[in-house]
Design a protein around this motif. Structure first.
Motif, PDB file in Angstrom:
ATOM      1  N   TYR A  80       0.837  -1.201   0.000  1.00 18.75           N
ATOM      2  CA  TYR A  80       0.000   0.000   0.000  1.00 18.75           C
ATOM      3  C   TYR A  80       0.875   1.255   0.000  1.00 18.75           C
ATOM      4  O   TYR A  80       1.797   1.383   0.801  1.00 18.75           O
ATOM      5  CB  TYR A  80      -0.896  -0.009   1.236  1.00 18.75           C
ATOM      6  N   PRO A  81       0.605   2.221  -0.908  1.00 21.94           N
ATOM      7  CA  PRO A  81       1.450   3.419  -0.995  1.00 21.94           C
ATOM      8  C   PRO A  81       1.078   4.474   0.051  1.00 21.94           C
ATOM      9  O   PRO A  81       0.334   5.410  -0.195  1.00 21.94           O
ATOM     10  CB  PRO A  81       1.176   3.931  -2.419  1.00 21.94           C
ATOM     11  N   ASP A 296      -6.428  15.307  -5.705  1.00 20.41           N
ATOM     12  CA  ASP A 296      -5.841  14.662  -6.881  1.00 20.41           C
ATOM     13  C   ASP A 296      -5.189  13.320  -6.594  1.00 20.41           C
ATOM     14  O   ASP A 296      -5.414  12.344  -7.292  1.00 20.41           O
ATOM     15  CB  ASP A 296      -4.826  15.636  -7.494  1.00 20.41           C
ATOM     16  N   SER A 297      -4.364  13.255  -5.544  1.00 20.09           N
ATOM     17  CA  SER A 297      -3.595  12.025  -5.307  1.00 20.09           C
ATOM     18  C   SER A 297      -4.077  11.255  -4.089  1.00 20.09           C
ATOM     19  O   SER A 297      -3.331  10.463  -3.507  1.00 20.09           O
ATOM     20  CB  SER A 297      -2.104  12.368  -5.150  1.00 20.09           C
ATOM     21  N   ALA A 298      -5.348  11.448  -3.702  1.00 20.71           N
ATOM     22  CA  ALA A 298      -5.857  10.786  -2.497  1.00 20.71           C
ATOM     23  C   ALA A 298      -6.289   9.349  -2.745  1.00 20.71           C
ATOM     24  O   ALA A 298      -6.416   8.571  -1.803  1.00 20.71           O
ATOM     25  CB  ALA A 298      -7.030  11.584  -1.920  1.00 20.71           C
ATOM     26  N   THR A 299      -6.548   8.997  -3.994  1.00 21.99           N
ATOM     27  CA  THR A 299      -7.063   7.668  -4.301  1.00 21.99           C
ATOM     28  C   THR A 299      -5.909   6.727  -4.623  1.00 21.99           C
ATOM     29  O   THR A 299      -5.337   6.779  -5.718  1.00 21.99           O
ATOM     30  CB  THR A 299      -8.054   7.742  -5.479  1.00 21.99           C
ATOM     31  N   VAL A 300      -5.567   5.892  -3.667  1.00 18.94           N
ATOM     32  CA  VAL A 300      -4.448   4.962  -3.823  1.00 18.94           C
ATOM     33  C   VAL A 300      -4.947   3.526  -3.635  1.00 18.94           C
ATOM     34  O   VAL A 300      -5.913   3.274  -2.910  1.00 18.94           O
ATOM     35  CB  VAL A 300      -3.312   5.276  -2.828  1.00 18.94           C
ATOM     36  N   ARG A 301      -4.280   2.603  -4.284  1.00 18.71           N
ATOM     37  CA  ARG A 301      -4.662   1.191  -4.219  1.00 18.71           C
ATOM     38  C   ARG A 301      -3.404   0.326  -4.273  1.00 18.71           C
ATOM     39  O   ARG A 301      -2.320   0.789  -4.645  1.00 18.71           O
ATOM     40  CB  ARG A 301      -5.576   0.813  -5.393  1.00 18.71           C
ATOM     41  N   VAL A 302      -3.582  -0.956  -3.944  1.00 16.97           N
ATOM     42  CA  VAL A 302      -2.521  -1.947  -4.119  1.00 16.97           C
ATOM     43  C   VAL A 302      -3.150  -3.175  -4.763  1.00 16.97           C
ATOM     44  O   VAL A 302      -4.259  -3.594  -4.402  1.00 16.97           O
ATOM     45  CB  VAL A 302      -1.843  -2.297  -2.773  1.00 16.97           C
ATOM     46  N   ALA A 303      -2.470  -3.746  -5.760  1.00 19.80           N
ATOM     47  CA  ALA A 303      -3.016  -4.880  -6.503  1.00 19.80           C
ATOM     48  C   ALA A 303      -2.925  -6.163  -5.681  1.00 19.80           C
ATOM     49  O   ALA A 303      -1.877  -6.471  -5.121  1.00 19.80           O
ATOM     50  CB  ALA A 303      -2.266  -5.052  -7.822  1.00 19.80           C
ATOM     51  N   THR A 304      -4.037  -6.896  -5.607  1.00 21.27           N
ATOM     52  CA  THR A 304      -4.029  -8.193  -4.916  1.00 21.27           C
ATOM     53  C   THR A 304      -3.815  -9.346  -5.888  1.00 21.27           C
ATOM     54  O   THR A 304      -3.720 -10.500  -5.477  1.00 21.27           O
ATOM     55  CB  THR A 304      -5.340  -8.404  -4.141  1.00 21.27           C
ATOM     56  N   LYS A 305      -3.785  -9.018  -7.178  1.00 16.46           N
ATOM     57  CA  LYS A 305      -3.416  -9.979  -8.219  1.00 16.46           C
ATOM     58  C   LYS A 305      -2.971  -9.168  -9.420  1.00 16.46           C
ATOM     59  O   LYS A 305      -3.127  -7.946  -9.461  1.00 16.46           O
ATOM     60  CB  LYS A 305      -4.589 -10.889  -8.569  1.00 16.46           C
TER      61      LYS A 305
END
Length: 411
Positions: A80-81, A296-305
């Protein structure tokens, strides 16, 4: 790697994020246009943590990522960033807001607050919002220009309304504002943020405890009354929910009011159109939300696949992603001439409130407040104008929620 502090870019191979808007304050970072053309899925490095992530600048990619359940919002995920440097051993012990959770934890907490933002509830709040706005405009007129619109109108309106919604004493407005400024500032240390969160949690803990014992006709009392219906939640979960609402309910709306007023004043022909035909205002507000993109940069995600994006690029499992809603909102393939503010544009589908199951539940509350503020302000003070050059104003280049520290106006 060495960094250019003015542009937010690096002389090394990776750009340093978040970028800022110093070159053109009423614009998303100008680098986005080149990134979208040359490298729409770009590896970047976080300014505070030094960790890499993928930055997305195409509308289609941002919408895909925000709507894909395989792209996790869970802040405890190792990839997670994070905004700050967070030791991995501390992750299990941090009370993250539900915006940084996945279903089912996110779903349960969101269900607690959704009843507070129905169309019926928003309609009930409109007369009180109008009264607050009228009182603040009265105060501005009594003082005479120049005045600071941020302190006289933009901050007090959503803050007073939200204090009343929470059932808190209006004397705590400054306390909420200080908390927001500390936790959303780019330059705030992890220690300062942790301290601000601890102080706010103590305050909210006491307030919710009082609402549980002596419930009233306010948001916190109603949420506390729902707690027995959710066996997976405890008192501390309500505190974390309320802490998120403090930021979402006041700080971002204040920033849109100030920046939106500036944008209208910088486009006087379009403001005159709205004055002559108030039916244009709802569409103009949607265009403001798209054009300004303050989160602008509040939406962050991490790939689970592994995820293949619309353009064919692949984000690998465990990699962090910055789904740049400002870049998406300025993508000319979705919004032709996106760099222009245009009240006649169909801004439907903009990402100012995010997208998917994390879309802001308070979006219509914000829209209602903006409608009342702009409709009242420009009707009652038709000669409103800037009292300082737009390029000399103190913009919040140092904050995650973009805005203005001050907006001097006169009439």
């Amino acid at each position: 790697m060495t960094e250019n502090a003015e542009t937010g870019s690096a002389t090394g191979s990776l750009p340093v994020f978040p970028l800022d808007r110093r070159k053109c304050p009423l614009s998303v970072p100008q680098e986005y246009e080149a990134m979208r053309t040359e490298q729409p899925v770009a590896k970047v490095v976080n300014r505070m943590t030094g960790k890499p992530a993928w930055a997305l600048t195409r509308y289609a990619d941002v919408r895909q990522v925000l709507g894909d359940p395989s792209m996790s919002s869970n802040a405890r995920n190792p990839g997670y960033p994070h905004q700050f440097q967070v030791p991995e051993e501390m992750l299990p012990y941090i009370a993250f807001p539900f915006a940084a959770m996945d279903p089912p934890e996110h779903t349960v907490r969101r269900r607690m607050v959704i009843p507070e933002f129905t169309a019926k509830r928003i309609a009930e709040l409109k007369p009180r919002t109008q009264a607050i706005v009228d009182a603040r405009v009265d105060a501005m007129l009594a003082k005479g220009g120049p005045v600071d619109l941020v302190s006289e109108l933009a901050v007090p309106v959503p803050s007073l309304l939200f204090c009343e919604m929470l059932g808190a004493d209006p004397e705590h407005i400054g306390y909420f504002r200080n908390y927001a400024e500390t936790t959303t500032g780019h330059d705030s240390s992890m220690e300062a943020v942790a301290g601000a969160i601890a102080e706010m949690d103590e305050f909210l803990d006491e307030l919710i405890t009082e609402k549980t014992r002596n419930p009233g006709e306010d948001l916190l009392s109603r949420i506390a009354a729902r707690l027995p219906e959710e066996p997976t939640l405890e008192h501390d979960d309500l505190v974390a929910i309320a802490r998120l609402l403090v930021i979402a309910g006041s700080d971002t709306t204040a920033n849109i009011i100030s920046l939106g007023t500036l944008t209208f004043l910088e486009h006087p022909e379009q403001l005159d159109e709205v004055r002559r035909d108030p039916s244009l205002l709802p569409g103009a507000i949607e265009e403001l939300l798209r054009f300004l993109s303050i989160l602008d940069s509040a939406t962050v995600r991490v790939a689970t696949k592994d995820i293949e994006l619309a353009g064919g690029e692949t984000v690998r499992e465990g990699e962090g992603v910055l789904a740049l809603n400002g870049a998406a909102n300025w993508d000319p393939t979705r919004y032709p001439g996106a760099h222009r503010f245009d009240i006649h544009r169909d801004a439907e589908g903009h990402m100012a409130f995010s997208y998917g199951n994390h879309m802001c539940p308070g979006a219509n509350l914000a829209r209602m407040q903006l409608d009342v503020v702009f409709r009242t302000l420009f009707t009652r003070i038709p000669g409103l104008r800037l009292a300082a050059p737009a390029d000399a104003l103190p913009y919040m280049f140092d904050a995650h929620a973009y805005g203005l520290h001050e907006l001097p106006v006169t009439w």
